[in-house]
Design a protein around this motif. Sequence first.
Motif, PDB file in Angstrom:
ATOM      1  N   GLY A   7      41.396  38.570  48.472  1.00  9.47           N
ATOM      2  CA  GLY A   7      41.570  39.142  48.235  1.00  9.47           C
ATOM      3  C   GLY A   7      42.297  39.656  46.458  1.00  9.47           C
ATOM      4  N   GLU A   8      42.794  38.006  45.707  1.00 11.46           N
ATOM      5  CA  GLU A   8      42.767  38.452  44.537  1.00 11.46           C
ATOM      6  C   GLU A   8      41.733  37.705  43.596  1.00 11.46           C
ATOM      7  OE1 GLU A   8      44.129  34.117  43.825  1.00 11.46           O
ATOM      8  OE2 GLU A   8      46.512  34.728  44.839  1.00 11.46           O
ATOM      9  N   LYS A   9      40.429  37.856  44.713  1.00  7.21           N
ATOM     10  CA  LYS A   9      39.280  38.129  43.788  1.00  7.21           C
ATOM     11  C   LYS A   9      38.775  39.658  44.530  1.00  7.21           C
ATOM     12  CE  LYS A   9      36.504  33.543  45.850  1.00  7.21           C
ATOM     13  NZ  LYS A   9      36.152  33.484  46.453  1.00  7.21           N
ATOM     14  N   SER A  10      38.949  40.332  44.869  1.00 12.48           N
ATOM     15  CA  SER A  10      38.553  41.503  45.394  1.00 12.48           C
ATOM     16  C   SER A  10      39.725  42.389  44.067  1.00 12.48           C
ATOM     17  CB  SER A  10      39.191  42.464  47.044  1.00 12.48           C
ATOM     18  OG  SER A  10      38.651  41.206  47.630  1.00 12.48           O
ATOM     19  N   GLU A  11      40.876  41.946  43.904  1.00  9.04           N
ATOM     20  CA  GLU A  11      41.809  42.811  42.812  1.00  9.04           C
ATOM     21  C   GLU A  11      41.152  42.406  41.585  1.00  9.04           C
ATOM     22  OE1 GLU A  11      45.350  44.864  42.365  1.00  9.04           O
ATOM     23  OE2 GLU A  11      44.555  44.046  44.099  1.00  9.04           O
ATOM     24  N   SER A  12      40.904  41.289  41.515  1.00  9.16           N
ATOM     25  CA  SER A  12      40.670  40.738  39.951  1.00  9.16           C
ATOM     26  C   SER A  12      39.249  41.609  39.834  1.00  9.16           C
ATOM     27  CB  SER A  12      40.133  39.439  39.638  1.00  9.16           C
ATOM     28  OG  SER A  12      39.691  39.173  38.684  1.00  9.16           O
ATOM     29  N   LEU A  13      38.484  41.455  40.590  1.00  5.71           N
ATOM     30  CA  LEU A  13      36.871  43.006  40.444  1.00  5.71           C
ATOM     31  C   LEU A  13      37.014  44.072  39.840  1.00  5.71           C
ATOM     32  CD1 LEU A  13      33.930  41.474  40.876  1.00  5.71           C
ATOM     33  CD2 LEU A  13      34.078  42.604  42.857  1.00  5.71           C
ATOM     34  N   ARG A  14      38.343  44.475  41.151  1.00  2.36           N
ATOM     35  CA  ARG A  14      38.932  45.844  40.755  1.00  2.36           C
ATOM     36  C   ARG A  14      39.066  46.315  39.611  1.00  2.36           C
ATOM     37  NH1 ARG A  14      43.386  48.887  44.834  1.00  2.36           N
ATOM     38  NH2 ARG A  14      44.532  47.332  44.049  1.00  2.36           N
ATOM     39  N   SER A  15      39.766  45.515  39.375  1.00  3.88           N
ATOM     40  CA  SER A  15      40.400  45.136  37.647  1.00  3.88           C
ATOM     41  C   SER A  15      39.539  45.507  36.225  1.00  3.88           C
ATOM     42  CB  SER A  15      41.394  44.133  36.468  1.00  3.88           C
ATOM     43  OG  SER A  15      42.064  44.196  37.744  1.00  3.88           O
ATOM     44  N   VAL A  16      38.236  44.152  36.510  1.00  6.25           N
ATOM     45  CA  VAL A  16      37.043  44.489  36.065  1.00  6.25           C
ATOM     46  C   VAL A  16      36.153  45.151  36.061  1.00  6.25           C
ATOM     47  CG1 VAL A  16      34.732  43.397  35.480  1.00  6.25           C
ATOM     48  CG2 VAL A  16      36.864  41.870  36.433  1.00  6.25           C
ATOM     49  N   TYR A  17      35.915  46.202  36.858  1.00 11.05           N
ATOM     50  CA  TYR A  17      35.705  47.100  36.712  1.00 11.05           C
ATOM     51  C   TYR A  17      36.226  48.559  36.373  1.00 11.05           C
ATOM     52  CZ  TYR A  17      32.472  45.308  41.235  1.00 11.05           C
ATOM     53  OH  TYR A  17      31.315  44.935  41.283  1.00 11.05           O
ATOM     54  N   GLY A  18      37.379  48.385  36.166  1.00 11.62           N
ATOM     55  CA  GLY A  18      38.137  49.375  36.146  1.00 11.62           C
ATOM     56  C   GLY A  18      38.357  49.279  34.163  1.00 11.62           C
ATOM     57  N   ILE A  19      37.940  48.587  33.641  1.00 11.09           N
ATOM     58  CA  ILE A  19      37.870  48.123  32.526  1.00 11.09           C
ATOM     59  C   ILE A  19      36.396  48.365  31.773  1.00 11.09           C
ATOM     60  CG2 ILE A  19      38.146  46.202  30.976  1.00 11.09           C
ATOM     61  CD1 ILE A  19      39.945  44.726  32.088  1.00 11.09           C
ATOM     62  N   LEU A  20      35.904  47.866  32.687  1.00  8.37           N
ATOM     63  CA  LEU A  20      34.498  48.294  31.974  1.00  8.37           C
ATOM     64  C   LEU A  20      33.603  49.334  32.486  1.00  8.37           C
ATOM     65  CD1 LEU A  20      32.057  45.582  34.184  1.00  8.37           C
ATOM     66  CD2 LEU A  20      32.622  45.271  31.660  1.00  8.37           C
ATOM     67  N   ALA A  21      34.775  50.248  32.836  1.00  9.97           N
ATOM     68  CA  ALA A  21      34.081  51.791  32.752  1.00  9.97           C
ATOM     69  C   ALA A  21      34.884  52.199  31.990  1.00  9.97           C
ATOM     70  CB  ALA A  21      35.014  51.891  34.401  1.00  9.97           C
ATOM     71  N   ALA A  47      24.992  56.463  28.933  1.00  8.24           N
ATOM     72  CA  ALA A  47      25.329  57.173  30.160  1.00  8.24           C
ATOM     73  C   ALA A  47      25.231  56.887  31.526  1.00  8.24           C
ATOM     74  CB  ALA A  47      25.107  58.768  30.541  1.00  8.24           C
ATOM     75  N   SER A  48      24.258  56.154  31.556  1.00 10.79           N
ATOM     76  CA  SER A  48      24.408  55.486  33.226  1.00 10.79           C
ATOM     77  C   SER A  48      24.880  54.284  33.048  1.00 10.79           C
ATOM     78  CB  SER A  48      22.678  54.904  33.203  1.00 10.79           C
ATOM     79  OG  SER A  48      21.387  56.051  33.106  1.00 10.79           O
ATOM     80  N   VAL A  49      25.116  53.934  32.044  1.00 20.21           N
ATOM     81  CA  VAL A  49      26.406  52.269  32.194  1.00 20.21           C
ATOM     82  C   VAL A  49      27.215  52.617  32.737  1.00 20.21           C
ATOM     83  CG1 VAL A  49      27.480  50.600  31.352  1.00 20.21           C
ATOM     84  CG2 VAL A  49      25.003  50.944  31.055  1.00 20.21           C
ATOM     85  N   PHE A  50      27.882  54.384  32.054  1.00 23.02           N
ATOM     86  CA  PHE A  50      29.664  54.175  32.712  1.00 23.02           C
ATOM     87  C   PHE A  50      28.911  54.717  33.553  1.00 23.02           C
ATOM     88  CE2 PHE A  50      31.863  58.533  32.511  1.00 23.02           C
ATOM     89  CZ  PHE A  50      32.858  57.948  32.841  1.00 23.02           C
ATOM     90  N   VAL A  51      28.342  55.650  34.283  1.00 21.09           N
ATOM     91  CA  VAL A  51      28.330  55.921  35.904  1.00 21.09           C
ATOM     92  C   VAL A  51      28.050  55.044  36.409  1.00 21.09           C
ATOM     93  CG1 VAL A  51      27.208  57.221  37.301  1.00 21.09           C
ATOM     94  CG2 VAL A  51      27.343  58.265  35.050  1.00 21.09           C
ATOM     95  N   VAL A  52      27.296  53.436  36.608  1.00 20.33           N
ATOM     96  CA  VAL A  52      27.164  52.892  37.178  1.00 20.33           C
ATOM     97  C   VAL A  52      28.817  52.195  37.636  1.00 20.33           C
ATOM     98  CG1 VAL A  52      26.573  50.674  37.797  1.00 20.33           C
ATOM     99  CG2 VAL A  52      25.156  52.357  36.441  1.00 20.33           C
ATOM    100  N   ASN A  53      29.390  51.636  36.261  1.00 21.15           N
ATOM    101  CA  ASN A  53      30.657  51.073  36.482  1.00 21.15           C
ATOM    102  C   ASN A  53      31.570  51.721  36.770  1.00 21.15           C
ATOM    103  OD1 ASN A  53      29.633  48.587  35.170  1.00 21.15           O
ATOM    104  ND2 ASN A  53      30.087  49.346  33.213  1.00 21.15           N
ATOM    105  N   THR A  54      31.551  53.516  36.780  1.00 20.81           N
ATOM    106  CA  THR A  54      32.269  54.026  37.245  1.00 20.81           C
ATOM    107  C   THR A  54      32.578  54.092  39.062  1.00 20.81           C
ATOM    108  OG1 THR A  54      32.533  55.923  35.337  1.00 20.81           O
ATOM    109  CG2 THR A  54      32.891  56.915  37.412  1.00 20.81           C
ATOM    110  N   GLY A  55      31.160  54.075  39.148  1.00 30.53           N
ATOM    111  CA  GLY A  55      31.183  54.493  40.640  1.00 30.53           C
ATOM    112  C   GLY A  55      31.815  52.943  41.359  1.00 30.53           C
ATOM    113  N   TYR A  56      31.519  51.782  40.604  1.00 25.58           N
ATOM    114  CA  TYR A  56      31.967  50.630  41.312  1.00 25.58           C
ATOM    115  C   TYR A  56      33.983  50.478  41.420  1.00 25.58           C
ATOM    116  CZ  TYR A  56      27.430  47.900  41.027  1.00 25.58           C
ATOM    117  OH  TYR A  56      26.329  48.705  41.328  1.00 25.58           O
TER     118      TYR A  56
END
Length: 200
Positions: A7-21, A47-56
């Motif tokens: 769960g901590e990994k998932s939460e951390s990954l979600r934060s990473v994707y938000g920051i990257l987006a 644009a593609s990098v933004f779309v990918v990160n937003t999708g994740y």
Amino acid sequence: SGCGAIGEKSESLRSVYGILAAISFVLLVCYILLAKPRKLWFLVLFASVFVVNTGYFWLSMATSLDSALMANRLSYLGSVFLPLSMLMIILNVIGIHPRKTSSMTLVGLSIAVFLLAASYPWLDWYYTDAALHTVAGAAHLDKEYGALHSVYLFYLFGYFAAMIAVSIYAAVKKRLQTPIRTVVLCSAVFINIGVWLVEP
């Protein structure tokens, strides 16, 4: 977060994707506002990098299977145009400018691969089944792959092979003005490949 609980990994990954987006959005806006002249394939790349990160990021926040599948489609939309834009940028850097018909053919191929990846649940060619699971508040999409899922892998490997071949050609033919540019070009290709190899 490698030693943390799932769960901590998932939460951390979600934060990473938000920051990257957020970062990729800022970079896209900066390129649009500051780059002069703007190059089409660089614009597609940002644009593609933004779309990918937003999708994740959207996928990690999903609360229903439908929203998770839409987020997954969004990430694929960016993913299919990333290798295309990278290849075109590399070709332009070494002074090779493909014909418009060739570029449009590759764009059509990218769209076809995206439509295949986005076809579930209407078709079971790419995925045969998908289910959304939530672990400690973070969403995860479990998928069962269909007969044509390997098409996307061949698509990526084809572009990676083309980028490597073009980079070797540029180095052998000395199409770049300095050895440093050759190193930078090859590094960009292998970093690009590395990102896809560790892609979840």
